[in-house]
Each structure stands twice: as structure tokens, then as C-alpha cells.
Write a protein that holds these residues in place. Structure first.
Motif, PDB file in Angstrom:
ATOM      1  N   TRP A  13      52.372  34.512  71.087  1.00  0.00           N
ATOM      2  CA  TRP A  13      51.777  35.129  69.904  1.00  0.00           C
ATOM      3  C   TRP A  13      50.280  35.294  70.100  1.00  0.00           C
ATOM      4  O   TRP A  13      49.642  34.520  70.820  1.00  0.00           O
ATOM      5  CB  TRP A  13      52.057  34.301  68.660  1.00  0.00           C
ATOM      6  CG  TRP A  13      53.480  34.363  68.220  1.00  0.00           C
ATOM      7  CD1 TRP A  13      54.534  34.840  68.942  1.00  0.00           C
ATOM      8  CD2 TRP A  13      54.012  33.909  66.982  1.00  0.00           C
ATOM      9  NE1 TRP A  13      55.681  34.723  68.214  1.00  0.00           N
ATOM     10  CE2 TRP A  13      55.404  34.155  67.004  1.00  0.00           C
ATOM     11  CE3 TRP A  13      53.459  33.325  65.835  1.00  0.00           C
ATOM     12  CZ2 TRP A  13      56.231  33.840  65.945  1.00  0.00           C
ATOM     13  CZ3 TRP A  13      54.286  33.013  64.781  1.00  0.00           C
ATOM     14  CH2 TRP A  13      55.655  33.271  64.828  1.00  0.00           C
ATOM     15  N   ASN A  14      49.738  36.264  69.422  1.00  0.00           N
ATOM     16  CA  ASN A  14      48.321  36.577  69.578  1.00  0.00           C
ATOM     17  C   ASN A  14      47.575  36.353  68.276  1.00  0.00           C
ATOM     18  O   ASN A  14      48.159  36.352  67.202  1.00  0.00           O
ATOM     19  CB  ASN A  14      48.130  38.034  69.970  1.00  0.00           C
ATOM     20  CG  ASN A  14      48.959  38.392  71.157  1.00  0.00           C
ATOM     21  OD1 ASN A  14      48.862  37.760  72.193  1.00  0.00           O
ATOM     22  ND2 ASN A  14      49.821  39.389  71.016  1.00  0.00           N
ATOM     23  N   HIS A  15      46.303  36.237  68.405  1.00  0.00           N
ATOM     24  CA  HIS A  15      45.452  36.106  67.231  1.00  0.00           C
ATOM     25  C   HIS A  15      44.078  36.585  67.648  1.00  0.00           C
ATOM     26  O   HIS A  15      43.696  36.453  68.801  1.00  0.00           O
ATOM     27  CB  HIS A  15      45.399  34.636  66.809  1.00  0.00           C
ATOM     28  CG  HIS A  15      44.942  34.417  65.402  1.00  0.00           C
ATOM     29  ND1 HIS A  15      43.644  34.171  65.077  1.00  0.00           N
ATOM     30  CD2 HIS A  15      45.623  34.402  64.244  1.00  0.00           C
ATOM     31  CE1 HIS A  15      43.555  34.013  63.759  1.00  0.00           C
ATOM     32  NE2 HIS A  15      44.727  34.146  63.233  1.00  0.00           N
ATOM     33  N   PHE A  16      43.394  37.141  66.677  1.00  0.00           N
ATOM     34  CA  PHE A  16      42.000  37.507  66.939  1.00  0.00           C
ATOM     35  C   PHE A  16      41.183  36.920  65.817  1.00  0.00           C
ATOM     36  O   PHE A  16      41.588  36.989  64.668  1.00  0.00           O
ATOM     37  CB  PHE A  16      41.830  39.020  66.968  1.00  0.00           C
ATOM     38  CG  PHE A  16      40.392  39.431  66.821  1.00  0.00           C
ATOM     39  CD1 PHE A  16      39.565  39.441  67.915  1.00  0.00           C
ATOM     40  CD2 PHE A  16      39.870  39.760  65.587  1.00  0.00           C
ATOM     41  CE1 PHE A  16      38.229  39.768  67.781  1.00  0.00           C
ATOM     42  CE2 PHE A  16      38.541  40.089  65.441  1.00  0.00           C
ATOM     43  CZ  PHE A  16      37.725  40.102  66.553  1.00  0.00           C
TER      44      PHE A  16
END
Lengths: 127, 489, 746
Positions: free
Chosen positions: B347-350
């Protein structure tokens, strides 16, 4: 406002009630009482009506294919017409009482402003 | 802590050199160019080599203690360490120092041979050449990323995660090694799989396992080897997230007017832990909230900022992330971030974080009043183990700053200078952008030192510009109001 | 020097204009700051639903240039149809913030477009106060103008649509409305083509900004028409109206979304008709001025009537023949409040299109609502041309506000103006410091008594020295009104802070210890979508969330708040309301990857999809009456239930399943509670075969499901799922037996 004008009441007194006579007397009265500057405006108005009519006739006869072009042309005519009429009304010395804030020069400036705006939009509309 | 003091001492010396050096440090990389067919001259012998690999973090930290002997006829001052091309790219940092002697840290250079050469080298340059027949104890510290991967690659939400490390049996060396062994330190002793090599001559198994430590070797009389013998892999439990920052940008903005040092960091983050076999289940997640078992998801990230950090913010593309906490007093400035959602594997997050500091704690003014030295942490990441793929640090100095020199605690790959325009700037602020890649969290809290010159008149530029603009506006409006626009009166 | 003399003295003119400027700036400041509750309490965030689209469009505008914005075809909404966004929106708002953005950037201020969008509505409310001041000043005087400005600055009726973050067309439209009206009054009063042209320019801006421009399109002609009927035709009216109409209509046609509507649709015909009428009237007036014959005048008058009737007949004929588009549905619903409910459920389903409840008037306008009739009465007393305008505006806006909640917005300005006129009249009388000369008073008293006997009280009021001089009555009245004004301010602040300052994207609740707890489920889920799904993933949800998904999750949606294609929305409604076996092919056919539902059962959040479900069913039924039937969702006793007593159709609908899937595992067996509907749910939760749960937000408000691919073996999902669960049972049994070895296998 019309009641306050002596020329009009003088003309009315001598005429009978027959519409035709009144109508036939109109041109003469017009030529007599209207200032020449106003006559110039009226000539322009006539020209605009003529242009408008031709455009409308063309639209009816040949179709309105580039509709926005027709519309731009026609509205330009109509818009110019009403602006010119406004100018005519405003600059008419008889309407001085109505337009306290608008001098004839001011009226002409307004007219130019309005026309510039009108034609800007027209040109934009034609694309 | 000790290393921190040591690096601090080093920084002080480098600060002096930087400040005293007249020419700006325009070539930031420490690269050595050599012909393609280069092979290190056989001038050394490794008498004894101990290699310990620490795998308690999701990247490997190797400490190699090696006794090097000069076997040539002349003085030697350059020791080469070979890497296979693909291993070479994984090296995050490579430090060398004199372990026992007084020489301290050595200069390390990347040797550039060309694009597709199978063997690449790091060269260690002794600060004092080694006399023939003499020995020196070198300590090499090497961090490598991308050496572990979760196996299996997909797990259930509440399963344990296992990582597999793959490396070499020996330390790759360009020289003959008389004796060496490889020690692996794992986070725990749950190791379902590891490579078993042929039993040693004395019949003991290779490796030997003591607690959470595995030892391969000792091996004797090794010829030079780049590959490092057999490929060894080991699978161990590691139910923690593998925080991977694809890109980090860090802006340090100095404002003399506000007396403020503003820091803003942007993180493009991915969790490289094992992916979820099934979809995310909120019910299971909510159930674990009470007893808080180890998990591969990134739940929180904690930052220990410098004391005195103020007004922190934590946002992303769609606004404030409301789940952060900040605790600040005279002893600590503790920022605890919670991403919008737990980040499972893949999963990604910024997010963006930023905070302010009082500038005076970071800026020294030289007696001339026009020269300044700024000392800020080069990186301040979360406490959790992190690997950064790409890092961009931008230092934005006040408008009119010139003669910018800097000294970075880590090798810089690319340096750019440009003008940054904000808040009513006329020429723009002097800014330096430093780019580097493949950084690990070991590099946090090292200091970046920037010195610059700014004439006293430059600080008056802004009020002057504002004053001019306002008075021009005033004069124009005054003139306009005086023009008679009435028509026909 | 007495205060009155001071106020009127020429030498203090500059001081007074300075004071006025200061007051106006203060009012603007108050207007802006009272709209900042949500920014202070939450953050600088775009609110609700529509603003998210406007925000997205603004971002598109500043990232690309104006021309690509104009030709913007958005393939990330209304999948697979797409939307010709550039031609189907009112660009005024976005262009405004785009221009502000570029100006600030030019001045090297590093502002974020989001902050401009958030602050645009408050900033324009300051301008609205200014426009209202100017407008009211034309009606009465400066004092009334300042009062009106203060009223509009804080009236909740306007704040409701213009708090910080409420980045909607109305944010700038009310300013434009008032300013256009001001320019119209100015043009009419002066008879100036210049002001008329300016009026047209702002009318153009208004057309570019808000669909409600039709209100102006009809108000100005109505005013002109009423003036003509009252026998108040003047050359000034002709100049003002014609210059406005000719320029304004042409200008309005420049907006692609409006296009040829001004000459084609019925809403615009009144303006054209009055334009024609004025030409005729003006011509006749001209001729009459030349020939003042009484009989002839009557002849001409009848000519006017005939021409008017003829042109209306032509209009009707054109409408019937279809050359001119008939009134659109939204306008029908203005005349017949029941129309939308029967014919266009999609309009009726929007809460802001519902008729207004009576308390809303008081809630939104407080004391202004009872000052409003008084103000209108004052207008009747000095019935100049401009006062006619206020009266007509008041009547029309009251009616519309009664029909539709959102049109309270157009009522608020005129209420503020009228109330200011009334209040300023009262204050004029009661704060007059002049003391009459005692001798004159005595004389007047005698005269007054006489007159009173003759003609009653009303005439007496016109006496020369009538006034209120007793300090007591002055103090009482002024004191009372000061009190009312304070109360008004308190009420406005309270309403603004409590009712109108919630972003609705972020929910706030109070923890037991009194601290604020923020429920951020929407953004949690939208951000999850944004970061963890492919960029071209298609998300199906009810249309309410379309704009938010586009703005926050940046993913392709099937339907959104634009609601231009009823069938498409009905398709989504049908997919939600049908059994899985029916829905799945629909989902596949539209390439849906994820389905998003809003579920408030855990938290007690009442605006969730189960409560909106009836509208989905109704809209779907409107298109597929054979396949979706509202009746089947109600129990035999006509109840809408979700518990054990729910109908089979309800329990098998995709929406029901998605809302309650896995929900009961959160509770001890048989204890699952729906806190919105306050019922206990069936012990066995629904099963889903064709979808799998992908993400559920912290408080379960947003639930996202992934649409499964077709089964590898060509089975249908139900049998595949049954097979899997059978295998799992067996496998888990086996797993227990060999549990110890499991670790080493892998």
C-alpha cells in the motif's frame, strides 16, 4: 412630456381627427422640427432597419446554417439600432428634463462604449 | 551515541575546511575514474577477517573488521573492495576507519569503471600510507538495501511475516584472505529455513547457530573472490513493516526576517512488507486494536525532532490528517503520525509534514555580520527503520545570499543551484538542491553545514520593494483621481 | 454644533466618507470572519459535494490553460460516456479563482489554489456587502445602505451558502446578483447607456457564474413591464433596458453552456417580449409626441395591446411547435411543488430542492423577516421607479424561497435591503436630536388638533412639525432596536457556528472529556482509493459521492452530482437495488472495479445509503418499472425495514448486502445493532459472492468492495463460493491435524 411642447399643441389644433391626414402630415412636421444632427441619426437608423431586414430575409430564404453567424449579425444590427435610438433620445434637447445626468457629449461617449462592447461580443460570437 | 559524537567531531573539522576553502565545493561526488579493465594490484593480504551482518532492520548492516597487511615492496595507501555489479547498486553507504589506530575515518571513493563492467570497486584511501610488511585493522561499515524480501510474498492480515535474506558465504575481497568468518545477527530465533553448507572439516555443521546468531565459517586460505563463494539465504520472522520511501523531498528554508527556520518534508511512501493474501478486513483489524500484536502494517511513525520544533503540520493532497500528536517540551519534540489508514504490504501513502524552528539555534553569524553558517540536520526521518530510494534536500537561503558553500555528511550525487521565488521576491532566493539515492535511516540526524555571505543591504531589499510598490500604487491612484473624466460640463 | 448639522455639513463631507469607508471595511471584515468558523474549527477544506467538482475544475484550469479548460472533455466521470465539462459548466467561478491565482502568483505569493477556493466565498461576501450598500443607497440613503450591508454581511440565509470552503457558484453569484441590480437601478435612474452596458457586463459575469442568472433575466423585464403598465414608461427606461438587453443577451450567448438558450427557451422569452414591447411603446410614444390627437392616441394604445397579444400568441405557437424550448423541469417544479416528485425524482431527491419549512425563514433571517414587510411598505410610500423594483423582487423572491429551500439565498438580499430601509426610517425618526421651537410646537399642536378632527390621524402625520421629541419614547424605541440588533448578531453567530460551518466531509464529535474528536472516514477511504487502486479504476457509487470521489480519490466514476443523464443514474440505482445475479452483469458491463457505499449503522450517521436507498429504487423504477419495484422493498404493512422483518427483495439487494456484509461479526452473536435505524439485525449476515470487501473505514462509514473477476473455471460466483467454503472446511480440519508441520512447508 408631450403636453409641455407648444409646437405639438399648435399642430394638433389645426388638424382634424382623420388618421390618414395625420399620417400624411407627419413627414412634413418631421422635416420641419427635427434638427439636422438628429436627422443624420435617423438616416443611420433607417439603414440599420434595412440591413436587419435583409439579414432576416436571407435567413428565411437561404436558411440559417451558421446560426451563430446569423445571430451575431442580426443582433449586431438590433443592438446598434437600440443603442442609436438611445443616443437619439438622450441627445434630443426635448428630453433634457429626463436626462439630467446625461449631457449629449456624455451620451455619445456612452454610445461609443456600448457599441465597442457590442461589436466585441459579436466578433467573439462569430468565431 | 558515540558515533554521533564522532561524526560531530568530524563535521567540525570539515566545517573548518569548508569555510576556509575559497572555491565553492562544486563537485560533490567522491568518485574515482579508472580504466575499464582495471584490477586491483595484489599488494595486500587479509590476515584475519570478521564479517558481521546485522539483519535486525529490513536492510543489512555489515561491519567488517579486517587486519590488512602490506605484502608489496612499496608503501601502499589504497585498498579496494570489489562488488558484483548488481550488489554494487544496493550499497547505501560504505564507511571505513582505522579500528585500533589513531588515523580515524578514511576517505572512501566509488571507483567508476564504466557502465556494464561486472565488477565494481570501492576504494579506501588510508590517510597515511602503509609501510611494507606492516598491518592495519580496517573497519568497514556497509549498508545494503534490497537484500531481503518477504517470503511468502502474500500473507493473511494477522499472519507472521518471514523475510528472506540472500547474500554470500564470504566477504568479497580482492586480496587473499587467510582466515575469515561471517556472522549473521537476526532479530529473533524463529528461523524456519536457512542454507546448510557442507559440514566443516572438524565435523561441525556449517553454520552454527547460537540464539539468534548464525555463524558461517571460519574458512581459511581464501583466494580473492568477487562473488563471495556460495549464495547463502536465511528466512526469519520479522513481523514489522518494511517502510520504503520512494521519494523524499526536504526543504529547509531560512528566513532572516522572520528569524525562522522552516522545514517541510514530503514522503512518497510504500510498505514493502508481504502483501495481503485476501482483502483487508476491518473486523480483524479492529479486533487487534486492543492487544496490539506485531503487524506488518504501518500504523504510526514517530519523529524525534530537534528540541524547539514548533507548529508542526501533517497533511496530504486532500487536506489535514487529523490523527497526529505532538508533544514538545524543553527536552524533546516528539511527533507521532498516524497515516489515514494502516499501510499494509504494497500500500502507498503520501504525506507532507512541516514544522518551524527558531533560527538562532541553527545560524551563527560571523563577526563581520555578513557571513553566516547554518547547521541543520541533513535528514530527520521517523524512528522506524526506513529505506529511502531517492532523497532531495533543498536549502533555501534568503534573497541575496551569495558564496554558498556546504558540507554534507553523506556523499551527494547531484547538486543544483537555482533561484526560488516566493513572497514578494524580486530576484528570488538562493537555493541549493542536493540529490542522493538509496539512503537508510542510519543517516538521520547528521548535520549539514551551509555557509553563505549576505550583505547587510540585501536584507533591506524587501521593505524597499514593498515601499516602492505601494507608493507607486498610491501615486497612480492619486493621478487617476485628479484626472477630470467628466464629459461635457 | 448639533449632531445633525455635523452630519449634513459640507465641511465634514470628507470625514463622513472616511467614516463610511471605515464602516464598510469593518462590515466586510465581519462578513469574512464570521464565515471562518469551519476553517478555525476544522481546517482549510472544500465542503460538501458540488464544491469538490468546482475545486477540481479550478485545479484543471490553473494546471492547463484557459482554452484547454474551455474544450475540456472529462473522461473520468460518467464512465463510459464522459462529460463535455467545458461546455456544461458555468465557468465564472473557476475563472475568477484562476485569475486571482495567477495574479497572486505574479506577485510571487506562493498560494495554493485550494486556499483561494476556500476563501473565495468569504471574500466575495465582503463584496456583496458593498454591493448591497450601493443598492440600498439608491433606494434610500447612506444610513440605510450601511445597515443593509451589515445585515447581508451576517444574515445566516446568505452565510449558509458562503462559508469558507463552500466553493459553489452561489459564492460569487449573490455578489453579482446584487451588483447587477444596483447597476440596473443606476442605469434606470440616470437613463444612461453606459450604466446599462455595465449592467450587461455584470449580467454576463453572472451568466457565466450561476444558472440562477435566469432570475435576473426575468426580474429586470418584469420590472420594466410593471413600470410600463403603471404608465411610467420613460425614455430613461428605454435606454436602460434596451442597452442592457441588447448587450446582455448577446454576451450571455458567449457561454457555451447557455448557447442559444436566450432566444430559444421560454425562460428567456419574457425579456425578449419586453424588449419588443418597449420598441413599440417607444415608437408610439415618439409618434404621440409628434401628434397629440386624443382619438389617435387611443388608436395607438389599442395598437399596442393588439401587438402585445399577437406577439404572445406567436410565442405560444413557437413553443408548441417546438422552436422555442418549453420551460425546463426545474422551473415547472417552481410553479407546481408536486411536479418534481411525480416526474423527476432526481430533482426531488435533493434535499435543497424541497419546499421550505416555516421556521427556516426565522432561522435564516431572524428579525429581518418581520422588518421586511415594513420595508416593503416604506417602498410603497415613496414609490419611485427603483422602489417598484424592490417590491417586485421581494414578492418574487418570497414565493421562490417558499418553494425551494435553496432559493432562500435569493430572498436574503432583498429582505436585508427592505429591513434596512425600515430600520433606518425608524432610526431617522427616533434619533433625531433636533428640538422643535416651543412656540412653533404650540401653534402646530393647535393646528394639529383641528386637523385631527377633520381628517384623522393619517393626514396629521404630514403636518410640518410632527416628530417624536420625548426623550423617553426615543430611548425606548432606540433601546429596543439596539437590543434586537444585538440579539440578531447573537442569533446569526450562533446559527453560523452551529448549523452552517460543518464541512460534512469531516465530522466532529465530542469525546466524554469534552475534547473534539474528528471522524475522518470519508477522506480515509477516498485517500485509500487514491493511493492503492490503479489510476484508471472505475468506482461505482450513488451519484451524491461522484464529485467527492473525483476530487479526493481522483478516480473515474460512473455517475456524479451533475446528474445530466438520468438513465445512467437509474442504471446505478438498478445495480444497487437488484439481486447480485442481476447486478453483476451490470457491473461487468460498465467495467466497474470498485463499489463504494456509505454506511452509518455503526456510528449512527443518518445520511447513509440505506436511507437514500428509496430514491435509488424510485429512480431505477422510473426507467425499468418491470425490474425494480418500490413496493417490494416495503413489508406487507408498508414499512421500510432492514431487520429480520425486511422483505426478501430488500435482503437480497446489493445495497443491503454491501451495507451489512460482515457487520454482525463485529458484535457478539445475534447482537448486531443498526444505530441509525435503531434495530437489531438478523443473526446471520448477508453473503456476497460477486464482490469482496476491499476496504472499510475506521468507523465503517465508507465501505469499498472490489468486483471479482469472472471465475477461472467458468462457474458462477455463487457456486464457486460454495465450493471454496466447502474446501476450506475440509482444509481447516486437515490443517488442525497437521498444524505442527505447516511452518516448514513453505
Amino acid at each position: 412630456m408631450s403636453k409641455s411642447r407648444p409646437a405639438a399643441s399648435a399642430g394638433a389644433a389645426s388638424n382634424s381627427n382623420n388618421p390618414l391626414t395625420i399620417l400624411s402630415a407627419l413627414p412634413a412636421r418631421y422635416l420641419q422640427t427635427t434638427p439636422s444632427r438628429t436627422k443624420l441619426i435617423d438616416a443611420f437608423l433607417l439603414f440599420l432597419i434595412f440591413t436587419g431586414a435583409i439579414q432576416f430575409l436571407y435567413c428565411v430564404l437561404a436558411g440559417n446554417y451558421p446560426f451563430n453567424a446569423f445571430l451575431a449579425g442580426f443582433t449586431a444590427t438590433v443592438g446598434q439600432f437600440v443603442l442609436t435610438v438611445s443616443l437619439r433620445i438622450q441627445s434630443n434637447p426635448e428630453n433634457k428634463s429626463e436626462f439630467k445626468a446625461v449631457s449629449p457629449e456624455r451620451a455619445f461617449a456612452d454610445y461609443v462604449f456600448g457599441s465597442v462592447l457590442l461589436h466585441f461580443f459579436c466578433i467573439n460570437f462569430i468565431n | 551515541m558515540r558515533s554521533f559524537i564522532a561524526s560531530g567531531a568530524l563535521l567540525l573539522t570539515s566545517l573548518l575546511t569548508v569555510v576556509s576553502a575559497a572555491a565553492p565545493s562544486s563537485e560533490p561526488t567522491t568518485k574515482r575514474f579508472l580504466p575499464r579493465d582495471f584490477t586491483p594490484p595484489n599488494v595486500f593480504k587479509n590476515t584475519n577477517l570478521l564479517r558481521s551482518i546485522d539483519l535486525t532492520k529490513p536492510y543489512s548492516r555489515e561491519t567488517v573488521a579486517v587486519i590488512v597487511e602490506n605484502i608489496s615492496e612499496e608503501k601502499q595507501d589504497e585498498y579496494f573492495v570489489p562488488f558484483q555489479a548488481d550488489e554494487f547498486g544496493k550499497v547505501s553507504y560504505f564507511d571505513a576507519r582505522d579500528k585500533k589506530g589513531p588515523l580515524g575515518e578514511f576517505e572512501v571513493n566509488e571507483v567508476v569503471l564504466g557502465e556494464d563492467v561486472p565488477t565494481q570497486y570501492y576504494s579506501v584511501r588510508f590517510s597515511e600510507p602503509l609501510e611494507p610488511g606492516k598491518q592495519i585493522t580496517l573497519q568497514l561499515s556497509i549498508a545494503k538495501t534490497n537484500v531481503v524480501r518477504p517470503v511468502p510474498a502474500e500473507i493473511e492480515q494477522t499472519d507472521k511475516q518471514f523475510l528472506q535474506w540472500t547474500g554470500s558465504q564470504y566477504f568479497p575481497s580482492a586480496y587473499t584472505t587467510e582466515k575469515q568468518k561471517t556472522k549473521l545477527k537476526l532479530p529473533n530465533n524463529d528461523t524456519p529455513e536457512f542454507t546448510k553448507l557442507e559440514p566443516k572439516s572438524d565435523g561441525t555443521s556449517d553454520p552454527t547457530k547460537v540464539g539468534s546468531t548464525f555463524t558461517y565459517g571460519p574458512y581459511e586460505a581464501m583466494e580473492p573472490t568477487v562473488g563471495g563463494g556460495e549464495t547463502v539465504s536465511i528466512r526469519y520472522e520479522y513481523t514489522h513493516p518494511l517502510v520504503h520511501v520512494d521519494k523524499l523531498t526536504r526543504d529547509v528554508e531560512v528566513s532572516h526576517w522572520g528569524g525562522n527556520l522552516a522545514i517541510e518534508e514530503k514522503y512518497w511512501m510504500t510498505n514493502h512488507a508481504a502483501k495481503l493474501k485476501n482483502q483487508f478486513s476491518r473486523v480483524k483489524w479492529a479486533a487487534t486494536a486492543y492487544y496490539n500484536p506485531p503487524t506488518t502494517a504501518i500504523k504510526t511513525l514517530t519523529y524525534d525532532l530537534k528540541v524547539g520544533a514548533m507548529d508542526p503540520y501533517f497533511t496530504d493532497e486532500i487536506g489535514n490528517i487529523s490523527t497526529s500528536r505532538f508533544r514538545s517540551n524543553t527536552r524533546e519534540a516528539h511527533l507521532e503520525l498516524k497515516p489515514r489508514y494502516p499501510l499494509f504490504g504494497g500500500w502507498n501513502h503520501f504525506y507532507t509534514i512541516g514544522w518551524n524552528h527558531d533560527l538562532h539555534e541553527f545560524l551563527r553569524v560571523k563577526p563581520s555580520g555578513e557571513d553566516f553558517v547554518l547547521k541543520v540536520p541533513f535528514l530527520e526521518g521517523p524512528k522506524e527503520p526506513v529505506v529511502y530510494e531517492q532523497v532531495e534536500v533543498r536549502v533555501i537561503l534568503p534573497e541575496g545570499a551569495t558564496d554558498v558553500k556546504y558540507s554534507a555528511p553523506v556523499p551527494i550525487e547531484k547538486e543544483e543551484r537555482f533561484l526560488h521565488k516566493t513572497f514578494m521576491d524580486t530576484v528570488g532566493r538562493t537555493a541549493v538542491k542536493l540529490t542522493l539515492s538509496n539512503v537508510v535511516d542510519e543517516q538521520h540526524h547528521k548535520e549539514l553545514i551551509v555557509s553563505y555571505h549576505m550583505p547587510k543591504t540585501a536584507i533591506l531589499r524587501k521593505p524597499f520593494v514593498i515601499f516602492t510598490a505601494l507608493s507607486t500604487l498610491f501615486v497612480i491612484s492619486w493621478i487617476v483621481s485628479k484626472i477630470d473624466t467628466r464629459i461635457g460640463k | 454644533m448639533s449632531l445633525d448639522a455635523f452630519l449634513k455639513d459640507e465641511s465634514t463631507r470628507n470625514l463622513r466618507s472616511l467614516l463610511k469607508a471605515v464602516i464598510l471595511i469593518t462590515i466586510a471584515g465581519a462578513a469574512v470572519s464570521s464565515r471562518l468558523f469551519s476553517v478555525i474549527r476544522f481546517e482549510s477544506i472544500i465542503h460538501e459535494f458540488d464544491p469538490w467538482f468546482n475545486f477540481r475544475a479550478s485545479k484543471y484550469l490553473v494546471q492547463n490553460d484557459f482554452y484547454s479548460f474551455w474544450d475540456w472533455f472529462d473522461d473520468r466521470t460518467w464512465y463510459p460516456l464522459g462529460r463535455v465539462t467545458g461546455g456544461t459548466l458555468y465557468p465564472g467561478l473557476m475563472v475568477t479563482s484562476g485569475i486571482i491565482y495567477h495574479i497572486l502568483r505574479f506577485l510571487t505569493f506562493p498560494v495554493d489554489i485550494r486556499n483561494i477556493c476556500v476563501m473565495l466565498a468569504p471574500a466575495f461576501s465582503g463584496l456583496t456587502a458593498l454591493a448591497t450598500y450601493l443598492f440600498t443607497k439608491e433606494m434610500k440613503d447612506d444610513a440605510a445602505g450601511l445597515l443593509a450591508a451589515a445585515f447581508i454581511g451576517i444574515a445566516p440565509g446568505y452565510i449558509s451558502r458562503s462559508v469558507a470552503g463552500s466553493y459553489d457558484n452561489e459564492a460569487i453569484a449573490i455578489f453579482l446578483l446584487m451588483f447587477t441590480f444596483y447597476l440596473w437601478i443606476k442605469a434606470l435612474k440616470l437613463g444612461s447607456a453606459f450604466w446599462g452596458a455595465l449592467c450587461a457586463l455584470f449580467y454576463f459575469y453572472m451568466v457565466a457564474a450561476w444558472g440562477g442568472y435566469v432570475f435576473i433575466t426575468n426580474m429586470i423585464p418584469l420590472h420594466a413591464f410593471v413600470l410600463v403598465l403603471m404608465g411610467r414608461f420613460s425614455a430613461r427606461l428605454y435606454v436602460a433596458y434596451c442597452s442592457w438587453y441588447a448587450l446582455g443577451t448577446l454576451a450571455s450567448m458567449q457561454i457555451p453552456f447557455v448557447g442559444f438558450l436566450p432566444i430559444r427557451s421560454s425562460e428567456h422569452m419574457a425579456a425578449l417580449g419586453v424588449f419588443g414591447l418597449l420598441q413599440i411603446v417607444a415608437f408610439v410614444d415618439y409618434v404621440r409626441s409628434q401628434v397629440p390627437s386624443k382619438q389617435f392616441q387611443s388608436l395607438l394604445r389599442s395598437f399596442i395591446v393588439v401587438a402585445f397579444i399577437l406577439s404572445s400568441a406567436a410565442l405560444v405557437l413557437l413553443t408548441v411547435s417546438g422552436t422555442i424550448a418549453p420551460w425546463s423541469g426545474r422551473f415547472y417544479s417552481l410553479w407546481d411543488t408536486g411536479y418534481a416528485k411525480i416526474h423527476i425524482p432526481i430533482i426531488a431527491s435533493v434535499s435543497e430542492h424541497q419546499p421550505t419549512a416555516w421556521p427556516a425563514f426565522f432561522f435564516d433571517l431572524e428579525m429581518l423577516i418581520w422588518l421586511f414587510p415594513a420595508g416593503v411598505y416604506m417602498c410603497f410610500r415613496t414609490l419611485a421607479d427603483e422602489h417598484v423594483f424592490v417590491i417586485i423582487y421581494g414578492i418574487m423572491a418570497s414565493y421562490f424561497a417558499g418553494v425551494m429551500v435553496r432559493l432562500m439565498l435569493t430572498l436574503t438580499p432583498v429582505v436585508c435591503v427592505a429591513a434596512a430601509i425600515a430600520l433606518s426610517n425608524i432610526l431617522d425618526v427616533y434619533t433625531n436630536l433636533e428640538k422643535p421651537d416651543p412656540a412653533v410646537v404650540a401653534a402646530a399642536k393647535a393646528a394639529e388638533e383641528k386637523e385631527e378632527k377633520k381628517s384623522g390621524l393619517l393626514n396629521a402625520a404630514r403636518g410640518t412639525v410632527v416628530g417624536i421629541y420625548a426623550t423617553g419614547s426615543k430611548l425606548t424605541v432606540v433601546g429596543a432596536f439596539t437590543f434586537y440588533l444585538f440579539l440578531f448578531v447573537l442569533h446569526c453567530t450562533w446559527v453560523t457556528s452551529n448549523a452552517y460551518s460543518s464541512p460534512s466531509v469531516v465530522l466532529a464529535s465530542r469525546l466524554p472529556d469534552g475534547s473534539q474528536h474528528i471522524i475522518d472516514d470519508y477522506r480515509e477511504a477516498y485517500y485509500w482509493l487514491r493511493k492503492n487502486t490503479p489510476y484508471d479504476a472505475k468506482i461505482m457509487s450513488w451519484w451524491d459521492y461522484g464529485y467527492q470521489i473525483g476530487g479526493m480519490a481522483d478516480r473515474t466514476t460512473l455517475v456524479d452530482n451533475n446528474t445530466w443523464n438520468n438513465t445512467h443514474i437509474a442504471t446505478v440505482g438498478k445495480a444497487m437495488a437488484s439481486r447480485e445475479e442481476v447486478s453483476y452483469p451490470i457491473l461487468r458491463k460498465h467495467d466497474v472495479d470498485y463499489v463504494l457505499v456509505i454506511f452509518g449503522g455503526l456510528l449512527g450517521y443518518s445520511g447513509d445509503d440505506i436511507n437514500k436507498f428509496l430514491w435509488m429504487i424510485r429512480i431505477a423504477e422510473g426507467v425499468w418499472p418491470d425490474e425494480v419495484k418500490e413496493r417490494e422493498f416495503f413489508t406487507s404493512r408498508g414499512e421500510y425495514r432492514v431487520d429480520d422483518g425486511a422483505t426478501e427483495t430488500m435482503k437480497n439487494s446489493l445495497m443491503y448486502k454491501m451495507s451489512y456484509y460482515n457487520y454482525n461479526t463485529l458484535f457478539p452473536a445475534g447482537q448486531a445493532q443498526d444505530r441509525v435505524r435503531g434495530v437489531k439485525l438478523p443473526a446471520v449476515g448477508p453473503t456476497l459472492n460477486t464482490l469482496e470487501e476491499a476496504f472499510t473505514s475506521e468507523n465503517w462509514i465508507v465501505r469499498i468492495y472490489k468486483v471479482k473477476d469472472l471465475d477461472n473455471l467458468g462457474r458462477d460466483h455463487a457456486s464457486a463460493a460454495a465450493f471454496e467454503s466447502g474446501k476450506k472446511k475440509r482444509k481447516s480440519k486437515a490443517g488442525k491435524a497437521k498444524g505442527a508441520r505447516k511452518l516448514r512447508i513453505v
